[in-house]
Design a protein around this motif. Structure first.
Motif, PDB file in Angstrom:
ATOM      1  N   MET A 162     -15.408  -2.293   7.011  1.00 43.22           N
ATOM      2  CA  MET A 162     -16.329  -0.918   7.027  1.00 43.22           C
ATOM      3  C   MET A 162     -17.775  -1.441   7.730  1.00 43.22           C
ATOM      4  O   MET A 162     -18.368  -0.414   8.368  1.00 43.22           O
ATOM      5  N   THR A 163     -18.290  -2.445   7.046  1.00 37.84           N
ATOM      6  CA  THR A 163     -19.657  -2.785   7.894  1.00 37.84           C
ATOM      7  C   THR A 163     -19.584  -2.796   9.522  1.00 37.84           C
ATOM      8  O   THR A 163     -20.610  -2.653   9.600  1.00 37.84           O
ATOM      9  N   LEU A 212     -17.637  -1.276  11.332  1.00 40.20           N
ATOM     10  CA  LEU A 212     -17.060  -0.006  12.013  1.00 40.20           C
ATOM     11  C   LEU A 212     -17.905   0.767  12.961  1.00 40.20           C
ATOM     12  O   LEU A 212     -17.476   1.179  13.959  1.00 40.20           O
ATOM     13  N   LEU A 213     -19.152   0.728  12.458  1.00 42.70           N
ATOM     14  CA  LEU A 213     -20.093   1.727  13.339  1.00 42.70           C
ATOM     15  C   LEU A 213     -20.969   0.965  14.315  1.00 42.70           C
ATOM     16  O   LEU A 213     -21.605   1.574  15.178  1.00 42.70           O
ATOM     17  N   VAL A 250     -15.945   8.016  16.081  1.00 41.88           N
ATOM     18  CA  VAL A 250     -16.376   7.770  14.377  1.00 41.88           C
ATOM     19  C   VAL A 250     -15.411   8.413  13.417  1.00 41.88           C
ATOM     20  O   VAL A 250     -14.909   7.723  12.548  1.00 41.88           O
ATOM     21  N   ILE A 267     -12.458   9.593  13.224  1.00 45.00           N
ATOM     22  CA  ILE A 267     -11.250   9.312  13.028  1.00 45.00           C
ATOM     23  C   ILE A 267     -11.090   7.795  12.956  1.00 45.00           C
ATOM     24  O   ILE A 267     -10.252   7.658  11.847  1.00 45.00           O
ATOM     25  N   VAL A 326     -13.363   6.220  10.835  1.00 42.77           N
ATOM     26  CA  VAL A 326     -13.396   6.254   9.379  1.00 42.77           C
ATOM     27  C   VAL A 326     -12.480   6.423   8.413  1.00 42.77           C
ATOM     28  O   VAL A 326     -12.239   6.101   7.459  1.00 42.77           O
ATOM     29  N   PHE A 327     -11.706   7.354   9.123  1.00 46.59           N
ATOM     30  CA  PHE A 327     -10.568   7.715   8.234  1.00 46.59           C
ATOM     31  C   PHE A 327      -9.185   6.995   8.466  1.00 46.59           C
ATOM     32  O   PHE A 327      -8.585   6.599   7.591  1.00 46.59           O
ATOM     33  N   LEU A 328      -8.969   6.529   9.642  1.00 46.96           N
ATOM     34  CA  LEU A 328      -7.702   5.915  10.216  1.00 46.96           C
ATOM     35  C   LEU A 328      -7.839   4.544   9.719  1.00 46.96           C
ATOM     36  O   LEU A 328      -6.473   3.847   9.084  1.00 46.96           O
ATOM     37  N   PRO A 336      -9.057   3.004   6.697  1.00 42.10           N
ATOM     38  CA  PRO A 336      -8.637   2.894   5.204  1.00 42.10           C
ATOM     39  C   PRO A 336      -7.205   3.127   5.209  1.00 42.10           C
ATOM     40  O   PRO A 336      -6.600   2.641   4.460  1.00 42.10           O
ATOM     41  N   VAL A 337      -6.831   4.277   5.789  1.00 38.77           N
ATOM     42  CA  VAL A 337      -5.141   4.749   5.644  1.00 38.77           C
ATOM     43  C   VAL A 337      -4.154   3.431   6.199  1.00 38.77           C
ATOM     44  O   VAL A 337      -3.525   3.091   5.349  1.00 38.77           O
ATOM     45  N   LEU A 394      -5.055   5.742  -1.583  1.00 34.76           N
ATOM     46  CA  LEU A 394      -5.192   6.434  -0.281  1.00 34.76           C
ATOM     47  C   LEU A 394      -5.849   7.561  -0.503  1.00 34.76           C
ATOM     48  O   LEU A 394      -6.829   7.887   0.534  1.00 34.76           O
ATOM     49  N   TYR A 404      -9.692   6.531  -0.561  1.00 36.07           N
ATOM     50  CA  TYR A 404     -10.498   6.169   0.510  1.00 36.07           C
ATOM     51  C   TYR A 404     -10.581   7.405   1.648  1.00 36.07           C
ATOM     52  O   TYR A 404     -11.550   7.576   2.133  1.00 36.07           O
ATOM     53  N   VAL A 405      -9.547   8.130   1.665  1.00 37.65           N
ATOM     54  CA  VAL A 405      -9.304   9.045   2.553  1.00 37.65           C
ATOM     55  C   VAL A 405     -10.311  10.301   2.694  1.00 37.65           C
ATOM     56  O   VAL A 405     -10.888  10.445   3.718  1.00 37.65           O
ATOM     57  N   PRO A 465     -14.973   9.664   5.452  1.00 35.08           N
ATOM     58  CA  PRO A 465     -15.520  10.742   5.940  1.00 35.08           C
ATOM     59  C   PRO A 465     -16.851  11.638   5.586  1.00 35.08           C
ATOM     60  O   PRO A 465     -17.742  11.891   6.109  1.00 35.08           O
ATOM     61  N   ILE A 492     -21.686   3.449   4.392  1.00 36.13           N
ATOM     62  CA  ILE A 492     -20.182   3.347   4.604  1.00 36.13           C
ATOM     63  C   ILE A 492     -19.843   1.846   3.909  1.00 36.13           C
ATOM     64  O   ILE A 492     -18.540   1.541   3.850  1.00 36.13           O
ATOM     65  N   PHE A 493     -20.880   0.852   3.881  1.00 32.01           N
ATOM     66  CA  PHE A 493     -20.600  -0.127   3.156  1.00 32.01           C
ATOM     67  C   PHE A 493     -20.471  -0.126   1.499  1.00 32.01           C
ATOM     68  O   PHE A 493     -19.679  -0.754   0.902  1.00 32.01           O
TER      69      PHE A 493
END
Lengths: 612, 635
Positions: A409-410, A412-413, A499, A501, A503-505, A507-508, B399, B402-403, B407, B500-501
C-alpha cells in the motif's frame, strides 16, 4: 570545444497536410472516428515567437502536440525540420534532442528548492564533461535571466504561478534548445506575470530560437508582441501571418473588426463562428498567405546570404550545412549524464525529498514498531509451546499479511502521484526510465526493510520463537522477501491501473492469494485451481516462514498437559503438507516474482510514456 | 484614439452592464457595512514564538461598494480576508463591527459568503444541476420551482453561463469554473461576498468580465470584498475602494484614483505611464526605499477610512443596524430533512453517473466470488473440511474489510475538499450532509456484497436455509459498513499517502484479534487479551458468521466415506475448537452496530473539527496545535 554551452543552429519547422484522427468510445454505441485536424499546413521560422490561437476545442493543443512529437498516433501529414522530413521513428528521437515541450501545468517537485531543481537539471542534462563551477555559473546566469535570482532558495511549492512557469522554462533552457514548445504559457497567470512571461518568450525568440506556443485570449498589447500568428478553427487554419495584418485579411472577406475591440478577441470570435464566414475559403486564402510568406522569406534569406557573401561566405555556408544535416552532431549538443550518473543524481534528489517529508517515514516506522509490540504481546510465548502451535500458525500468517499490505500500500500511489512530473521530464529527455525507476525503488526498498525489521524484531522476541541462527535467518529472509515482493507488486499495480481500481484490486488479489496454504491444503483444492496454489507467492512465503520455525528437525515442544497432539512439530507439518517444503527453491520463487513485477512495472511505465 | 479614451469607453460599457444587472429580481437584503479596528492575527511558527501576520489594522468597508484588498505576496491580504469572513478566528474576536455592532460570528455567517481561490465543484454534475441543487438547498421549499428556475436563468444570464449550462463541471474552463463558483453563491443573494483572488488563474478577458460582474453585484447593494493580485489599470479603475496591506499593516485606504495624490503628499512620485496599483505595491514592498512607516502613519493604519486629496473626506453615512432581523433568519435555507433528501439525490446521481467505476467493481466481485467458490467448492457440508470452511469465513471477512476500506481512504479526502466550501457557505448542516453521505453509499456496497455472497454461498454448499442466508448476508453487510466507516475515520484527518498506509496497518491487529483463541478454549485466554478482543469488530463479524452457519439446530455434517474419522463432525465441536462456543448472533450484530456508530461519530467529530476551524475545547486545540507545529499534517 572551448565554449561549454555552444550556440545551437537555427531550426525552421514547416508542415503540410497535418491531420489528426481520434476514435471515441461511447456508452452503448459503436465507436466513432473523428477528424480533429483537417490537413493544416504552415511554417514556423527561427527567431519568431509564434502563437497558435483558436477557440477551445479547435485543435490548437493537438497541433502543438503533433509538432512537438508528443502525439504520434492518429496523426498524418508531413513535418519537415530544416527541409528534412521528420519520420515517425527515425527523425523524432533526433528532433526531441533539439526541442523541448513545456506543458500547461507546471510540474515541479514541491519539496525542492529552486536552486536544487536547477542544479539537478544541469547535472542530468549536461553530464560530467562540464566542470561543476561552470554549471553553477550557468544556473545563476539562468536564474538571473529569468528573474528568479531572488527566490533561488525558495521551495518550489511556495512559488507563485508566474515564477513556476519561469522555473519550468529555466529548467529546459539548460541545454539551450533551439526549439521550444509551450502549451498555454499564460493561462493561470495574472496580468503582470503574463506580460513578463511573454516578454521573456520574445526575448528568447529574438536570440534565434523557434518559440511556438498556444494562446488563449490574450490582451491586445500582448497580442501585438507575437511575431507570427497561426489561427486554427474547427481543424482548419484560417489565418497565418503577422498579427498586425490579421484585421485587414479578414476585412477582405467582409469581416470587420469593430472599434475598441481587442483584435485577439475578434479573431476568436471569427474562429468560433460568431460572424458568418466561409471556413473553406478562409482556409484557402490562409494557404495562399503561407505560400506568399514562404517566397518572401526565402527571398529575404537569399538577400541576406548575398549580403553576407561579400565577406563571410565561408562560415555562412558552414552554418547552413550543419543546420541541414548535423542538427544533433556531438559538437553542438551537450552530452547528457551517463546512466549511472543519472541514477546518482536522481537518487540524491529522492533522498532530499524523503528527508523533507520525514513525518511520513516516522509514521511508518512507529506504526510498524507499535504493531510489532502489540502482536508480540498478544501472542506472547506461543512459539515455544505445543498447545499453541495453531496460534503461532496464525501469528505467522498475520505477520505475513501485515508486511504484505504495508509493503504494497505504501508504494501504490508513488507512480500515480509522480506520473505527471515523470512524463514531462522524460519527454524532455532529462533521464532514461531505468535510472529513474532504480532511484525510486532504491529509496523505498531500504525504508521498507527497516520498517519490516522494526516490526519483526520485537514480534519475534516476544513470541519466543527459537533463537537458532539458521531459523532466525531463514524466518527473516522469508518475511523480508514477501515484504519486498509485495512492494514490487504495489509498484506494478500503481503503474498499471488508475488509482481507484488499483486500491481496490490490490487487496482483493492479495486476499485471494493468501487463501492458499493457510485456509486450504493442496490436496483439497480442485485441480483447475492448483496452478493458483503454485503461483501464490504469498503461500510460499507463509509456508516458508512457518517451516523455518518448525521444520528441519526441531526438537519436541514443551507440553504442560498430559497429551499434546502436536508435541512433535513434524506432526503439524505433516498435517499442513509441509514436510517436503524446499526453502531455497521457494525463496528464489518469491524473489523471482518480485523481480518480474519490477520488470513489468518498468515495461508498463515505459509503454505508457512511449504511447504517443 | 488614445489609451485614455479607450479606457473610458470600456468603463462606460462596463457601467452599462452593471446598470442592467442591478435590475434583477432577487430577494432584497439588508445592506451590511463592515468595520474593524485594531485587528491582530498571529500563527505559531515554532514551539515558542508566534508570527504576527496582521498588526493592529483597521478599516471600513461599505455596502454597495466593490472593495479590493491589495498587497505584495505574503503581506497578509488573504489572512485579512479570512479573518473578516470568519474563516479563521484567531485572536480577532471582538474587533470586527458589523453595521456598528460587534460581530456575532454565528449571525454574520448567515450574511456572508466566501468564495475560495480554488474552484472545487461536485463531479459528475452539469452546471444547471449544480445550480438547481444550490437553489433547492438555499431557497427551501417555500419558493416555487418556477421562481427558482427563473432565478437560475437570470443568474446564468448574468454570468454568461447559459451556453455551457449542460456541460459537466469537470469540463469547464478556468473562467467558467470561477463564474460557476460565484453563481452558486449568488442563489440566495447574500449581502456580503468575500472572494479570495478571484482573478488569479483567469486570462485577461475573463478577469475583466469577472470584476465587472462583481461590481454589478456590489451596485445591487451588496458588500463585495476581494483580495486581488496585481490588477491591470483597466481592472483597477473599477474598484470603488482600495485597501492596501503591506507587512501586516494598512498603507492605503481609499479610492483608486487617490493613490497618486496620496503618494505625492508623501513625496513619492509615480512615473507617467505607470499603473498606480503596481506602483504602490512596489513602493510598499520597499523597492523605492523604505516608505513603509510613513505610509502607515499617513493612513493611521487604516483608521482614516477614506484618504482624499481634499481636506474633508467624504462623509460616510453609517447604516442603521438591521442585525435584529438577521438574527431571526433561519440557519439554513431548508430544514435538515429537506437538506438530507436533496443531498441524497445528488449523491445518488453522482454514483449513478460514475457507472464505469461501479461496473468494474461488480465484475471484480463476481470474479473473486467464482474463484473463492471454486477453492472452497462444496466445503460447507463436508465434515472433514470443517476447519477450512472456517478459513473460508475468515477470508470472506478479510475481503469485506479491505475492499470497502481502501477506496474510502482514497476517495474521502477529495470529498472533504469539496464540502469545505459548501459547508462554510452554509448550504447545509453537517448532520444532514453526513447522514446523506453515509446512506448514499450503502446500496452500492450492498449490491456488490450480495453478488459475491450469492455465488460463494451456493458454490461452497453452505446450509440453504432462509434464516441462515439472511443472517449471513446481514453480517457481511455490517462488516462492510464498519470497514468503510473505519476507512473514513482514518482518512478524515490523514492525507491519502499516509492514510493508505495506516488503514491496512491497523486492520491487521484487528484481524488477528478476531481469530485469537483458535485452538484453545476461550476460558484459557488471559483476561487482558479477552478485553482487547472486544475492540475488534471483526471478531464479532467472525463470531456472527460461525454462529450463523454452525449455530442453532444444525444436523451433523456429512463425513465422506474415504475418511476414517472426522473430529469436527458435530457443528458445536467446531465452535468450541475456535473458541467461540458462547458466540451469539444478536450480540455480534449489536457490537458491530456499536462499532459502526463509534467510527461514524469519530469521523463526524474529526470532520467537524476540520470544517469549523474554531477553538473548540482547550485541550483538543492544544493537542492540535502541538501536532501542527511538530508534524507536517497540512494537506
Amino acid at each position: 570545444m572551448a565554449d561549454p554551452f555552444p550556440r545551437r543552429p537555427a531550426v525552421n519547422i514547416d508542415f503540410s497536410d497535418v491531420t489528426y484522427r481520434v476514435t471515441t468510445w461511447r456508452k452503448f454505441k459503436p465507436a466513432e472516428k473523428k477528424e480533429i485536424l483537417h490537413g493544416v499546413s504552415g511554417e514556423f521560422r527561427s527567431g519568431e515567437l509564434t502563437a497558435i490561437m483558436g477557440p477551445s476545442g479547435a485543435g490548437k493543443s493537438t497541433l502543438l502536440n503533433i509538432l512537438s512529437g508528443y502525439t504520434v498516433r492518429g496523426s498524418g501529414g508531413s513535418i519537415r525540420v530544416n527541409n528534412d522530413e521528420r519520420g515517425v521513428s527515425k527523425g523524432l528521437e533526433e528532433f526531441k534532442k533539439i526541442s523541448c515541450y513545456i506543458q500547461q501545468d507546471d510540474m515541479v517537485r514541491p519539496q525542492l528548492r529552486v536552486r536544487e531543481a536547477m542544479s539537478l537539471a544541469t547535472h542530468l542534462k549536461l553530464g560530467c564533461d562540464i566542470p561543476g563551477y561552470q554549471k553553477k555559473q550557468k544556473v545563476s546566469e539562468l536564474l538571473g535571466m529569468l528573474g528568479l535570482a531572488k527566490s533561488a532558495e525558495t521551495y518550489c511549492k511556495d512559488l507563485s504561478g508566474g515564477q513556476k512557469k519561469r522555473l519550468s522554462i529555466a529548467l529546459e533552457l539548460v541545454t539551450n534548445p533551439p526549439v521550444i514548445f509551450l502549451d498555454e504559457p499564460t493561462t493561470g497567470l495574472d496580468c503582470v506575470s503574463t506580460t513578463s512571461c511573454v516578454d521573456l518568450l520574445k526575448q528568447l525568440a529574438e536570440q534565434g530560437r523557434t518559440m511556438i506556443c498556444t494562446l488563449h485570449q490574450p490582451s491586445a498589447m500582448l497580442f501585438s508582441k507575437f511575431s507570427h500568428l497561426y489561427c486554427v478553427a474547427e481543424g482548419q487554419c484560417i489565418y497565418q501571418g503577422p498579427p498586425a495584418a490579421m484585421t485587414s485579411f479578414f476585412q477582405s472577406f467582409g469581416l470587420v473588426c469593430p472599434q475598441y475591440h481587442n483584435p485577439a478577441d475578434f479573431l476568436i470570435e471569427v474562429a468560433s463562428g460568431d460572424y458568418p464566414r466561409d471556413l473553406d475559403s478562409l482556409a484557402q486564402a490562409a494557404d495562399n498567405l503561407a505560400l506568399k510568406r514562404a517566397i518572401c522569406l526565402d527571398k529575404n534569406d537569399n538577400a541576406d546570404e548575398k549580403g553576407i557573401e561579400l565577406y563571410n561566405l565561408q562560415s555562412r555556408k558552414k552554418i547552413k550545412q550543419t543546420s541541414d544535416n548535423d542538427l544533433v552532431s556531438a559538437k553542438c549538443l551537450p552530452k547528457p549524464a551517463s546512466m549511472w550518473l543519472q541514477f546518482f543524481h536522481l537518487y540524491n534528489r529522492n533522498l532530499i525529498v524523503v528527508r523533507r517529508d520525514y513525518f511520513q517515514i516516522l509514521l511508518r516506522l512507529i506504526c510498524h514498531l507499535f504493531i510489532g509490540v502489540i502482536f508480540g504481546y498478544l501472542y506472547q510465548n506461543v512459539g515455544n509451546n505445543a498447545q499453541t502451535i495453531l496460534a503461532n500458525f496464525i501469528f505467522v500468517y498475520g505477520s505475513n499479511l501485515f508486511l504484505h499490505y504495508t509493503g504494497q500500500m505504501t508504494v501504490l500511489l508513488s507512480f500515480p502521484l509522480e506520473y505527471a512530473i515523470l512524463t514531462r521530464e522524460h519527454f524532455n529527455r532529462w533521464y532514461s526510465l531505468l535510472p529513474y525507476c532504480l532511484a525510486l525503488f532504491l529509496v523505498e526498498v531500504p525504508l521498507q526493510l527497516a520498517c519490516a525489521l522494526a516490526y519483526l524484531l520485537p514480534g519475534y522476541y516476544l513470541t519466543a520463537q527459537p533463537f537458532e541462527t539458521a531459523r532466525v535467518s531463514t524466518f527473516f529472509m522469508f518475511n523480508l522477501a514477501i515484504c519486498l515482493t509485495a512492494q514490487a507488486t504495489g509498484f506494478l499495480s500503481g503503474a498499471l491501473f488508475p488509482v481507484t481500481i488499483a486500491v481496490f484490486l490490490g487487496p482483493v488479489l492479495s486476499v485471494f492469494l493468501s487463501v492458499f496454504g493457510f485456509a486450504s491444503k493442496y490436496s483439497d483444492i480442485n485441480a483447475p485451481l492448483r496452478p493458483f496454489y503454485n503461483i501464490s507467492y504469498f503461500r510460499s512465503a507463509f509456508q516458508g516462514s512457518f517451516y523455518s520455525l518448525y521444520g528441519s528437525g526441531r526438537s519436541d515442544l514443551p507440553c504442560s498437559e498430559f497429551y499434546c497432539h502436536y508435541k512433535k512439530p513434524k506432526v503439524f507439518l505433516d498435517e499442513m503438507e509441509l514436510r517436503d517444503f524446499q526453502p531455497v527453491q521457494e525463496i528464489c520463487y518469491i524473489l523471482f516474482v518480485g523481480v518480474i513485477s519490477y520488470l513489468f512495472t518498468l515495461f508498463s511505465v515505459w509503454s505508457k510514456l512511449n504511447r504517443r | 484614439m488614445t489609451a485614455i479614451d479607450n479606457l473610458q469607453h470600456w468603463r462606460d460599457m462596463a457601467e452599462n452592464r452593471i446598470q442592467n444587472a442591478a435590475k434583477m429580481t432577487m430577494i432584497r437584503r439588508q445592506p451590511v457595512d463592515i468595520e474593524f479596528t485594531d485587528l491582530c492575527y498571529s500563527v505559531p511558527v515554532s514551539r515558542t514564538c508566534n508570527k504576527l501576520i496582521l498588526r493592529n489594522v483597521s478599516g471600513y468597508f461599505k455596502s454597495g461598494e466593490l472593495t479590493a484588498i491589495l498587497g505584495p505576496s505574503g503581506a497578509g491580504k488573504s489572512t485579512l480576508l479570512n479573518v473578516l469572513a470568519g474563516y479563521r478566528i484567531g485572536d480577532s474576536t471582538n474587533s470586527v463591527l458589523v453595521n456598528g455592532e460587534t460581530r456575532d460570528i454565528k449571525t454574520f455567517r448567515k450574511l456572508s459568503r466566501y468564495i475560495m481561490q480554488e474552484d472545487v465543484h461536485q463531479h459528475c454534475l452539469t452546471v444547471l444541476e449544480s445550480l438547481q441543487t444550490a437553489a433547492d438547498l438555499k431557497l427551501g421549499k417555500s419558493v416555487s420551482k418556477e421562481v427558482k428556475m427563473k432565478q437560475i436563468t437570470e443568474i446564468l444570464d448574468l454570468l454568461r453561463l447559459t451556453n455551457s449550462k449542460d456541460t459537466y463541471t469537470a469540463r469547464l474552463s478556468g473562467g467558467e469554473k470561477k463564474r460557476l463558483s460565484i453563481a452558486l453563491e449568488l442563489v440566495n443573494n447574500p449581502p456580503v461576498l468575500f472572494l479570495d483572488e478571484p482573478t488569479t488563474g483567469l486570462d485577461d478577458l475573463s478577469s475583466a468580465q469577472c470584476i465587472t460582474l462583481l461590481k454589478s453585484l456590489a451596485r445591487g447593494g451588496r458588500t463585495v470584498i476581494c483580495s486581488i493580485h496585481t490588477p491591470s489599470a483597466k481592472l483597477f479603475s473599477l474598484f470603488d475602494n482600495v485597501y492596501i496591506v503591506a507587512q501586516g499593516q494598512c498603507v492605503f485606504q481609499g479610492c483608486g484614483d487617490d493613490i497618486v495624490p496620496f503618494l505625492e503628499s508623501l513625496d513619492i512620485h509615480c512615473p507617467k505611464h505607470y499603473n498606480p496599483a503596481d506602483f504602490i505595491i512596489d513602493v510598499s514592498s520597499g523597492e523605492y526605499g523604505n516608505h513603509h512607516e510613513k505610509m502607515v502613519r499617513a493612513i493611521d493604519n487604516g483608521r482614516k477610512h477614506r484618504w482624499s486629496k481634499k481636506e474633508e473626506p467624504p462623509k460616510l453615512i453609517r447604516l442603521d443596524s438591521g442585525i435584529d432581523d438577521i438574527k431571526e433568519m433561519p440557519d439554513y435555507g431548508c430544514s435538515s430533512l429537506d437538506q438530507f433528501t436533496i443531498l441524497l439525490s445528488r449523491m445518488s446521481l453522482q454514483i449513478w453517473r460514475d457507472w464505469s467505476n461501479f461496473l468494474i467493481k461488480v465484475i471484480i466481485h463476481l470474479g473473486v466470488g467464482v474463484l473463492m467458490g471454486s477453492i472452497f467448492y462444496k466445503y460447507g457440508n463436508d465434515a472433514s473440511k470443517t476447519i477450512y470452511n472456517f478459513g473460508f469465513c475468515f477470508m470472506s471477512l478479510i475481503l469485506f474489510m479491505y475492499v470497502p476500506m481502501l477506496p474510502a481512504i482514497v476517495w474521502f479526502p477529495q470529498e472533504v475538499k469539496c464540502i469545505k466550501r459548501e459547508f462554510f457557505n452554509r448550504w447545509y448542516g453537517l448532520n444532514a450532509y453526513y447522514f446523506a453521505l453515509s446512506i448514499s453509499r450503502i446500496p452500492f456496497q450492498m449490491v456488490q456484497g450480495i453478488l459475491y455472497i450469492a455465488i460463494v454461498y451456493l458454490m461452497t454448499e453452505q446450509p440453504l436455509e432462509i434464516e441462515r442466508i439472511v443472517k449471513f448476508t446481514s453480517i457481511v453487510g455490517l462488516v462492510t459498513l464498519c470497514s468503510e466507516a473505519f476507512g473514513m475515520a482514518i482518512s478524515a484527518r490523514l492525507s491519502i499517502v499516509n492514510g493508505i498506509f495506516v488503514g491496512p496497518a491497523l486492520s491487521v491487529p484487528n484481524l488477528l484479534l478476531s481469530v485469537y483463541g483458535m485452538g484453545s478454549s476461550i476460558t484459557t485466554v488471559p483476561m487482558w487479551i479477552r478485553i482487547s478482543m472486544y475492540f475488534s469488530y471483526l471478531r464479532f463479524g467472525l463470531e456472527g458468521l460461525i454462529v450463523t452457519i454452525y449455530g442453532g439446530a444444525r444436523e451433523h455434517l456429512i463425513c465422506p466415506e474415504e475418511e476414517v474419522y472426522c473430529p469436527l463432525k458435530i457443528p458445536r465441536q467446531l465452535m468450541k475448537e475456535v473458541g467461540m462456543e458462547d458466540a451469539n448472533f444478536w450480540r455480534s450484530c449489536f457490537f458491530m452496530m456499536f462499532y459502526f456508530i463509534i467510527f461514524k461519530v469519530v469521523c463526524y467529530f474529526i470532520l467537524r473539527q476540520r470544517l469549523k476551524r474554531s477553538r473548540s475545547s482547550g485541550l483538543f486545540w492544544l493537542i492540535g496545535r502541538f501536532i501542527k507545529t511538530h508534524f507536517n499534517l497540512n494537506h
